[in-house]
Design a protein around this motif. Structure first.
Motif, PDB file in Angstrom:
ATOM      1  N   PRO A  43       0.988  -1.156   0.080  1.00  0.00           N
ATOM      2  CA  PRO A  43      -0.120  -0.111  -0.139  1.00  0.00           C
ATOM      3  C   PRO A  43       0.942   1.471  -0.005  1.00  0.00           C
ATOM      4  N   ASP A  75      -2.486   3.869  -3.590  1.00  0.00           N
ATOM      5  CA  ASP A  75      -3.775   3.386  -2.758  1.00  0.00           C
ATOM      6  C   ASP A  75      -4.756   4.557  -2.284  1.00  0.00           C
ATOM      7  N   ASP A  76      -3.870   5.537  -1.486  1.00  0.00           N
ATOM      8  CA  ASP A  76      -4.750   6.674  -0.933  1.00  0.00           C
ATOM      9  C   ASP A  76      -3.981   8.055  -1.082  1.00  0.00           C
ATOM     10  N   ASN A  93      -7.054   1.723   7.645  1.00  0.00           N
ATOM     11  CA  ASN A  93      -7.813   1.250   6.789  1.00  0.00           C
ATOM     12  C   ASN A  93      -7.058   0.411   5.667  1.00  0.00           C
ATOM     13  N   LEU A  94      -5.752   1.292   5.173  1.00  0.00           N
ATOM     14  CA  LEU A  94      -4.784   0.534   4.183  1.00  0.00           C
ATOM     15  C   LEU A  94      -4.446  -0.865   4.744  1.00  0.00           C
ATOM     16  N   ARG A 115      -5.620  -2.849   6.749  1.00  0.00           N
ATOM     17  CA  ARG A 115      -6.719  -3.753   6.972  1.00  0.00           C
ATOM     18  C   ARG A 115      -7.044  -4.369   5.361  1.00  0.00           C
ATOM     19  N   ARG A 116      -6.765  -3.562   4.427  1.00  0.00           N
ATOM     20  CA  ARG A 116      -7.178  -3.987   3.179  1.00  0.00           C
ATOM     21  C   ARG A 116      -5.830  -4.859   2.459  1.00  0.00           C
ATOM     22  N   ARG A 117      -4.564  -4.365   2.960  1.00  0.00           N
ATOM     23  CA  ARG A 117      -3.468  -5.379   2.771  1.00  0.00           C
ATOM     24  C   ARG A 117      -3.790  -6.803   3.035  1.00  0.00           C
ATOM     25  N   ASN A 173      -6.066  -8.269   3.446  1.00  0.00           N
ATOM     26  CA  ASN A 173      -7.052  -9.218   2.667  1.00  0.00           C
ATOM     27  C   ASN A 173      -6.519  -9.491   1.143  1.00  0.00           C
ATOM     28  N   ILE A 174      -5.355  -8.721   0.771  1.00  0.00           N
ATOM     29  CA  ILE A 174      -5.486  -8.777  -1.032  1.00  0.00           C
ATOM     30  C   ILE A 174      -4.051  -9.354  -1.149  1.00  0.00           C
TER      31      ILE A 174
END
Length: 224
Positions: free
Chosen positions: A74, A96-97, A114-115, A117-119, A121-122
């Motif tokens: 991210p 990413d942001d 938030n980034l 958490r997203r990391r 998952n993917i």
């Protein structure tokens, strides 16, 4: 512990952000130029990058493009200019942001969470005993690391993310080599697929993962 690299040449801003995030429990590393940032990225594994849009020896845009060649870590980009074009360009390059200076440290903290958490998952892709860690740009076969070139890595990710779909040579060229409109001989596709098979297939002469579909292209077969 989450480890963050901040690439920023405004030392006062850097000190403030680093002090705040370290007090929140993050491990922080610093770089003040594009060159120093690249060196640290090659030497350490990071959870996230915070980078300035403008650096003394280049731009955050250039660095983002280079990082995306091998990693999906991210990236949160900072800019002093509140322009729509900067944000669009950053997002198109894979940022990413995006935050405009000055910004709230509390908002920065929320976006980092938030980034991260997203990391989680993917970042990991698994297929046929092959694990791809997209954030670190590493590949494992049955838990043993497989060393791939940048092109081989991009090929593998493209195949696995499009498993069970026939991919033509033209599609592969466009995705892996020709995104900047540069001409590449399509023989390079078969050459690099052969090299990739040598590293991930049990029997490269009789591949089970990357199958040739004669007259159409190639397909990644998911073993049942």
């Amino acid at each position: 512990m989450e480890r963050i690299l901040m690439i920023e040449d405004d030392l006062d801003l850097m000190e403030g952000v680093v002090f705040f995030l370290e007090s929140e429990g993050y491990k922080m590393d610093r770089a003040v130029s594009k060159r120093e940032g690249k060196e640290k990225l090659l030497g350490e594994n990071y959870t996230l990058i915070i980078m300035d849009c403008n650096l003394p020896d280049g731009t955050g845009f250039e660095l983002c493009r280079e990082v995306r060649e091998y990693s999906q870590i991210p990236i949160l980009m900072l800019t002093a200019r509140d322009t729509e074009m900067d944000e669009i360009k950053a997002l198109e390059l894979g940022v990413d942001d995006f935050m405009t200076k000055p910004f709230s440290l509390s908002v920065l903290k929320a976006r980092i969470k938030n980034l991260c958490r997203r990391r989680e998952n993917i970042s990991m892709i698994n297929s046929n005993g092959i694990t791809i860690d997209k954030c670190k740009g590493k590949v494992f076969k049955e838990k043993e690391e497989v060393l791939l070139s940048a092109v081989e890595y991009k090929l593998l990710v493209y195949f696995v993310e499009n498993r069970e779909q026939i991919l033509s040579k033209e599609q592969i060229l466009d995705w892996v080599w020709d995104q900047d409109g540069k001409f590449v001989d399509d023989n390079i596709v078969s050459v690099n697929i052969r090299r990739l098979r040598m590293k991930i297939e049990k029997d490269p002469s009789n591949p089970q993962f990357i199958k040739t579909v004669h007259g159409m292209g190639y397909i990644w077969r998911e073993k049942k």
